[in-house]
Write a protein that holds these residues in place. Structure first.
Motif, PDB file in Angstrom:
ATOM      1  N   GLY A 193     -48.198 -28.438  55.197  1.00  0.00           N
ATOM      2  CA  GLY A 193     -47.553 -29.497  54.423  1.00  0.00           C
ATOM      3  C   GLY A 193     -46.089 -29.647  54.793  1.00  0.00           C
ATOM      4  O   GLY A 193     -45.583 -30.758  54.964  1.00  0.00           O
ATOM      5  N   SER A 222     -57.510 -34.863  43.639  1.00  0.00           N
ATOM      6  CA  SER A 222     -56.074 -34.869  43.948  1.00  0.00           C
ATOM      7  C   SER A 222     -55.792 -35.647  45.223  1.00  0.00           C
ATOM      8  O   SER A 222     -54.816 -36.405  45.289  1.00  0.00           O
ATOM      9  N   LEU A 223     -56.635 -35.476  46.226  1.00  0.00           N
ATOM     10  CA  LEU A 223     -56.457 -36.202  47.485  1.00  0.00           C
ATOM     11  C   LEU A 223     -56.567 -37.705  47.269  1.00  0.00           C
ATOM     12  O   LEU A 223     -55.779 -38.482  47.807  1.00  0.00           O
ATOM     13  N   ILE A 228     -59.603 -30.656  44.107  1.00  0.00           N
ATOM     14  CA  ILE A 228     -58.837 -30.954  45.312  1.00  0.00           C
ATOM     15  C   ILE A 228     -59.171 -32.360  45.812  1.00  0.00           C
ATOM     16  O   ILE A 228     -58.272 -33.135  46.181  1.00  0.00           O
ATOM     17  N   THR A 252     -54.156 -31.329  55.252  1.00  0.00           N
ATOM     18  CA  THR A 252     -53.907 -29.894  55.140  1.00  0.00           C
ATOM     19  C   THR A 252     -54.391 -29.322  53.819  1.00  0.00           C
ATOM     20  O   THR A 252     -54.654 -28.130  53.729  1.00  0.00           O
ATOM     21  N   LEU A 253     -54.506 -30.175  52.814  1.00  0.00           N
ATOM     22  CA  LEU A 253     -55.004 -29.689  51.530  1.00  0.00           C
ATOM     23  C   LEU A 253     -56.488 -29.336  51.586  1.00  0.00           C
ATOM     24  O   LEU A 253     -57.020 -28.723  50.663  1.00  0.00           O
ATOM     25  N   SER A 257     -50.313 -34.842  55.546  1.00  0.00           N
ATOM     26  CA  SER A 257     -50.320 -33.649  54.694  1.00  0.00           C
ATOM     27  C   SER A 257     -51.556 -33.597  53.806  1.00  0.00           C
ATOM     28  O   SER A 257     -51.953 -32.525  53.369  1.00  0.00           O
ATOM     29  N   THR A 286     -51.712 -23.571  54.217  1.00  0.00           N
ATOM     30  CA  THR A 286     -51.726 -24.927  53.676  1.00  0.00           C
ATOM     31  C   THR A 286     -50.307 -25.399  53.377  1.00  0.00           C
ATOM     32  O   THR A 286     -49.925 -26.519  53.729  1.00  0.00           O
TER      33      THR A 286
END
Length: 167
Positions: free
Chosen positions: A32, A149-150, A146, A116-117, A113, A28
């Protein structure tokens, strides 16, 4: 979110499970960094960038593969194995890089990016589906963190909310 997914037992030592989870986290982080580094190729055609990256990585890996695997000492792989490698090379690598650099040019490094999380989330879900692993409460909490956060990092929701508040 990723720390919650891995869990507190990771602090107890490096078991095989923790090493695998750290490998996913490392992937990950690498993805990033690739988005940020790849930003310098935004003005280059995606096909040219992908071709250059794959050509150079192949040239760098040939001597390593020769030293480590010594392919001339191995038996000839089956036709199924050969076609599998070709499919992986064309679809999962070449096409994926072409798409990556095209999206990078259009959406930018930050947006690419964000995808990718989702690697740790995908790893958990694939482990459940294909390996029969169980979904723990911490996994659900980690995935939710997550996702939140995204949404925050993406910024579109905040812009929409502030625009709606002004109207």
């Amino acid at each position: 979110g990723v720390i919650v997914l891995i869990g507190a037992e990771a602090l107890g030592g490096l078991s095989t499970s923790v090493v695998a989870q750290l490998a996913v986290l490392g992937a990950t982080i690498s993805y990033g960094c690739a988005g940020v580094f790849g930003k310098r190729f935004a003005k280059t055609a995606p096909l040219q960038t992908a071709r250059g990256q794959l050509t150079m990585s192949t040239l760098m890996m040939i001597p390593i593969a020769g030293l480590v695997d010594q392919p001339w000492t191995l038996p000839m792989p089956s036709l199924t194995a050969i076609w599998s490698v070709i499919a992986l090379a064309l679809l999962c690598t070449a096409l994926a890089y072409l798409m990556f650099f095209r999206i990078l040019a259009r959406a930018g490094a930050v947006n690419i990016s964000l995808v990718t999380l989702l690697v740790p989330v995908s790893a958990i879900l694939l482990g459940i589906v294909f390996l029969g692993e169980t979904l723990a409460t911490r996994h659900i909490i980690g995935m939710v963190l997550i996702m939140i956060s995204l949404v925050i990092m993406d910024g579109r929701l905040q812009k929409r909310l502030s625009r709606d508040a002004q109207n």
